[in-house]
Design a protein around this motif. Structure first.
Motif, short mmCIF file in Angstrom:
data_model
loop_
_atom_site.label_atom_id
_atom_site.label_comp_id
_atom_site.label_asym_id
_atom_site.label_seq_id
_atom_site.Cartn_x
_atom_site.Cartn_y
_atom_site.Cartn_z
N SER A 78 -33.86 -31.55 -20.61
CA SER A 78 -34.61 -31.04 -21.74
C SER A 78 -36.03 -31.31 -21.92
O SER A 78 -37.07 -30.42 -22.16
CB SER A 78 -34.17 -31.21 -23.25
OG SER A 78 -32.72 -31.13 -23.12
N SER A 79 -36.48 -32.57 -21.31
CA SER A 79 -37.80 -32.85 -21.14
C SER A 79 -38.56 -32.03 -20.19
O SER A 79 -39.67 -31.69 -20.51
CB SER A 79 -37.90 -34.31 -20.72
OG SER A 79 -37.31 -34.59 -19.50
N TYR A 80 -37.84 -31.39 -19.05
CA TYR A 80 -38.39 -30.28 -18.26
C TYR A 80 -38.88 -29.15 -18.97
O TYR A 80 -39.89 -28.39 -18.97
CB TYR A 80 -37.72 -30.11 -17.08
CG TYR A 80 -37.75 -31.46 -16.24
CD1 TYR A 80 -38.86 -32.19 -16.05
CD2 TYR A 80 -36.44 -31.69 -15.50
CE1 TYR A 80 -38.55 -33.56 -15.17
CE2 TYR A 80 -36.62 -32.89 -14.79
CZ TYR A 80 -37.50 -33.80 -14.34
OH TYR A 80 -37.42 -34.84 -13.81
N LEU A 81 -37.61 -28.63 -19.78
CA LEU A 81 -37.54 -27.11 -20.36
C LEU A 81 -38.62 -27.15 -21.37
O LEU A 81 -39.22 -26.04 -21.51
CB LEU A 81 -36.20 -26.92 -20.99
CG LEU A 81 -35.13 -27.06 -19.82
CD1 LEU A 81 -33.97 -26.41 -20.56
CD2 LEU A 81 -35.60 -26.04 -18.83
N LYS A 82 -38.94 -28.17 -22.21
CA LYS A 82 -39.78 -28.17 -23.13
C LYS A 82 -41.40 -27.89 -22.82
O LYS A 82 -42.28 -27.79 -23.59
CB LYS A 82 -39.77 -29.43 -24.12
CG LYS A 82 -40.50 -30.51 -23.75
CD LYS A 82 -40.52 -31.37 -24.88
CE LYS A 82 -41.03 -32.89 -24.44
NZ LYS A 82 -41.04 -33.85 -25.64
N THR A 83 -41.80 -28.06 -21.40
CA THR A 83 -42.91 -27.90 -20.92
C THR A 83 -43.22 -26.57 -20.57
O THR A 83 -44.31 -26.21 -20.31
CB THR A 83 -43.26 -28.54 -19.43
OG1 THR A 83 -42.31 -28.26 -18.52
CG2 THR A 83 -42.86 -30.17 -19.69
N VAL A 84 -42.04 -25.51 -20.70
CA VAL A 84 -42.28 -24.13 -20.33
C VAL A 84 -43.12 -23.58 -21.78
O VAL A 84 -42.64 -23.81 -22.61
CB VAL A 84 -40.81 -23.34 -20.10
CG1 VAL A 84 -41.07 -22.17 -20.04
CG2 VAL A 84 -40.37 -24.30 -18.92
N PRO A 85 -43.95 -22.81 -21.43
CA PRO A 85 -44.58 -22.05 -22.59
C PRO A 85 -43.52 -21.39 -23.78
O PRO A 85 -42.56 -20.61 -23.31
CB PRO A 85 -45.38 -20.97 -21.88
CG PRO A 85 -45.66 -21.63 -20.78
CD PRO A 85 -44.63 -22.10 -20.28
N GLY A 86 -43.57 -21.73 -24.80
CA GLY A 86 -42.82 -21.12 -25.93
C GLY A 86 -41.64 -21.95 -26.45
O GLY A 86 -40.98 -21.80 -27.27
N PHE A 87 -41.35 -22.87 -25.49
CA PHE A 87 -40.39 -23.80 -25.84
C PHE A 87 -40.84 -25.26 -26.08
O PHE A 87 -41.62 -25.80 -25.66
CB PHE A 87 -39.40 -24.09 -24.47
CG PHE A 87 -38.57 -22.99 -24.10
CD1 PHE A 87 -37.31 -22.63 -24.56
CD2 PHE A 87 -39.12 -21.77 -23.17
CE1 PHE A 87 -36.55 -21.52 -24.29
CE2 PHE A 87 -38.31 -20.80 -22.90
CZ PHE A 87 -37.05 -20.53 -23.35
N GLY A 88 -40.26 -25.76 -27.10
CA GLY A 88 -40.47 -27.03 -27.65
C GLY A 88 -39.21 -27.79 -27.80
O GLY A 88 -38.30 -27.81 -26.86
#
Length: 327
Positions: free
Chosen positions: A199-209
């Motif tokens: 989850s800490s990696y995914l929230k770095t993708v634009p649009g994802f928090g």
């Protein structure tokens, strides 16, 4: 049913927990080592009950299993006997069954989303009350959020005729209570993100928090199931449907396979990605000019899933760079 297809026992059982447990205990020497159920509404209840008593429980994909059954066993419906035949022949098209822990997190996140939707509905009702009394926006001049502390005080101080004063107060009370509950859930979600590496990696993708990243992480659950980013896009249901006949192939609307939450997360992230990422915004606009807004949204959703796939697989944060693309 035994390995040769002979039916050893067939019964109708109540769906309550004790009845299921008593039925399995009553089989004695016939107690099965495998069981199969269709992935229908509330499948998790029956899955968990069986998993406590049986060595292996198979979750059958309803549509795919039906196609196999109609091809292999001539029957009009997938009854228990048909499912048993498919299970012993190893022809069950399996659906993914996430763990109890995964389902718990998903339910918590979906609960948070449902509360936000209820709050939005109540805010719309507040606007209706204000419109009935011609309360102009200049009353809230200088406020970025009409439903912040200052805005709520202003609305509670308005002089409204008839029952609308009590109605407005009732709506505002509910909105404040929902906001407190949502704030508490947000703290839980942030704590879950800190504990979860993916989850800490995914929230770095634009649009994802925190919320969208965590929700997508648990809606997908296990990326090892997918051999490529295209497989992931197909699983989410944002690839075009295909029709072939007479040597010709047509592509229609997206398949919308799987549950709605996965698609909702990615489509929701598109709006944020357009704002925060110059590269993804250019990609979106280039598709939009040629094929329209809806096609551009789906195209960018697929692009985001491709990014998610590699970020998850490689376990690294996302870094903005220019995208090479053709339209």
């Amino acid at each position: 049913m035994d390995q040769e297809g002979k039916v050893l026992a067939k019964s109708r059982v109540s769906t309550d927990r004790p009845a299921i447990q008593n039925y399995l205990k009553s089989l004695d020497g016939l107690k099965p080592t495998k069981a199969v159920i269709e992935a229908g509404f509330n499948w998790s209840y029956f899955y968990d009950q069986l998993a406590e008593e049986i060595e292996e429980v198979c979750l059958a994909h309803p549509l795919k299993t039906r196609l196999i059954a109609e091809a292999r066993i001539k029957t009009d419906s997938l009854d228990s006997e048909t499912l048993a035949h498919l299970l012993r022949s190893d022809l069950i098209a399996r659906a993914y069954a996430p763990s109890w822990e995964t389902r718990e997190v998903k339910n918590l996140l979906r609960f948070r989303i449902s509360l936000v939707r209820i709050r939005t509905s109540l805010k719309n009702k507040v606007h209706s009350v204000l419109d009935r009394h011609q309360v102009e926006d200049n009353v809230f001049r200088g406020l970025t959020d009409k439903f912040g502390k200052t805005g709520m005080k202003i609305m509670r101080s308005l002089e409204l005729r008839g029952n609308d004063r009590a109605i407005l107060n009732g709506y505002l009370d509910l909105i404040e209570e929902l906001s407190r509950r949502i704030a508490a859930l947000n703290k839980q979600i942030k704590a879950l993100v800190k504990e979860d590496e993916i989850s800490s990696y995914l929230k770095t993708v634009p649009g994802f928090g925190d919320l969208l990243g965590l929700l997508l992480r648990y809606e997908i659950d296990n990326m090892e199931r997918f051999a490529s980013a295209k497989k992931l896009c197909s699983y989410v249901g944002i690839v075009p449907s295909t029709y072939s006949s007479g040597g010709k192939t047509w592509h229609g609307r997206i398949t919308k396979e799987g549950n709605k939450w996965r698609r909702w997360v990615v489509i929701e992230a598109v709006h944020g990605a357009i704002i925060t990422s110059p590269s993804l915004r250019r990609y979106y606009n280039s598709v939009k000019q040629r094929r329209g807004d809806k096609a551009a949204t789906i195209a960018l959703a697929r692009k985001l899933l491709e990014i998610i796939y590699h970020v998850w697989k490689e376990k690294r944060p996302y870094y903005e760079k220019e995208l090479a693309y053709t339209v």
